[in-house]
Design a protein around this motif. Structure first.
Motif, PDB file in Angstrom:
ATOM      1  N   THR A  18      -5.572  -4.955   2.851  1.00 35.11           N
ATOM      2  CA  THR A  18      -4.739  -4.341   3.885  1.00 35.11           C
ATOM      3  C   THR A  18      -5.564  -3.990   5.121  1.00 35.11           C
ATOM      4  O   THR A  18      -5.132  -4.216   6.262  1.00 35.11           O
TER       5      THR A  18
ATOM      6  N   GLU B  54       0.831  -1.202   0.000  1.00 33.74           N
ATOM      7  CA  GLU B  54       0.000   0.000   0.000  1.00 33.74           C
ATOM      8  C   GLU B  54       0.869   1.257   0.000  1.00 33.74           C
ATOM      9  O   GLU B  54       0.585   2.234  -0.710  1.00 33.74           O
TER      10      GLU B  54
ATOM     11  N   THR C 148      -6.622  -2.018  -0.833  1.00 36.93           N
ATOM     12  CA  THR C 148      -7.107  -1.346   0.372  1.00 36.93           C
ATOM     13  C   THR C 148      -7.932  -2.297   1.241  1.00 36.93           C
ATOM     14  O   THR C 148      -7.787  -2.324   2.474  1.00 36.93           O
TER      15      THR C 148
END
Length: 246
Positions: free
Chosen positions: A165, A76, A162
């Protein structure tokens, strides 16, 4: 004449076995005790070795749960910086695959890659408490695995990154605790096996010593009986000689 000799030998053999039957039986039991303890030692030792491997793998699961989270956070960060994330995602795939295979092996048994990159056999967890821990871990893991799979299939999808994570960040501590519980449970099983081994050895040694004492007692008593017979025979012989001289 040949038949008579054979019968004499057979009678002598039967008499020998009958005379020393108790001692022969005791010696046979002594050998059986030793053999049984040896076999049980080998069996329990193999179980303890297997437990050591399983404890090591469960400890590795704790590390992998944190490694996955770290790698996803790194991916990320690299995305935000415009850096290529292909290498990081390759590391994520390896970590996820290893964690998934090991978790499945604990549930169903099988082979997984060990610490030295060689396959090791893992026995399925059968303890009720351990199975409950694995069920909870699987409930956390399946959505985690699914989100990482979506990311690996669509590496350019920022939303998938996203989601993966965020889920890893939210549940990595919970997974760490569950894998720690599994490790602790496996350690208890290993300690129980070690206690069983010590108990088997103690019982085997006690039985062997008692049997040895029995053999010694019988042997000494037999020697004393033979000494008395010899003394009696010597006394009779002395009386006969004295009579002959008279």
């Amino acid at each position: 004449m040949g038949t008579g000799g054979l019968m004499s030998t057979s009678t002598s053999s039967n008499g020998y076995l009958g005379k020393y039957r108790e001692i022969i039986t005791a010696v046979a039991f002594f050998l059986v005790f030793d053999l049984a303890v040896l076999v049980l030692n080998f069996y329990v030792s193999f179980q303890i070795s297997a437990s050591a491997v399983e404890i090591n793998l469960a400890g590795r699961q704790r590390m992998l749960s944190q490694k996955m989270t770290k790698e996803l956070l790194l991916a990320e960060s690299e995305t935000l910086n415009g850096t290529d994330i292909s290498k990081t995602l390759a590391d994520v795939e390896k970590t996820v695959t290893l964690f998934d295979q090991t978790l499945l092996a604990f549930k169903e048994g099988g082979e997984v890659k060990g610490g030295n990159d060689t396959n090791v056999k893992v026995n399925a967890v059968v303890d009720a408490e351990g199975l409950k821990t694995l069920e909870k871990a699987d409930e956390v893991w399946q959505p985690w695995r699914s989100k990482v799979k979506d990311l690996l299939e669509n590496p350019s999808n920022d939303y998938a990154l996203t989601e993966a994570t965020a889920y890893a960040t939210q549940h990595n501590v919970e997974m760490l605790k569950l894998m720690n519980q599994l490790t602790t449970k496996l350690e208890k099983v290993a300690n129980k096996r070690a206690d069983d081994l010590r108990l088997v050895q103690t019982i085997g040694i006690i039985l062997a010593l008692l049997n040895f004492a029995f053999i010694l007692f019988k042997f000494i008593r037999r020697l004393r009986e033979n000494d008395l017979k010899i003394e009696q025979a010597q006394g009779e012989t002395a009386e006969i000689l004295a009579t002959v001289k008279e």
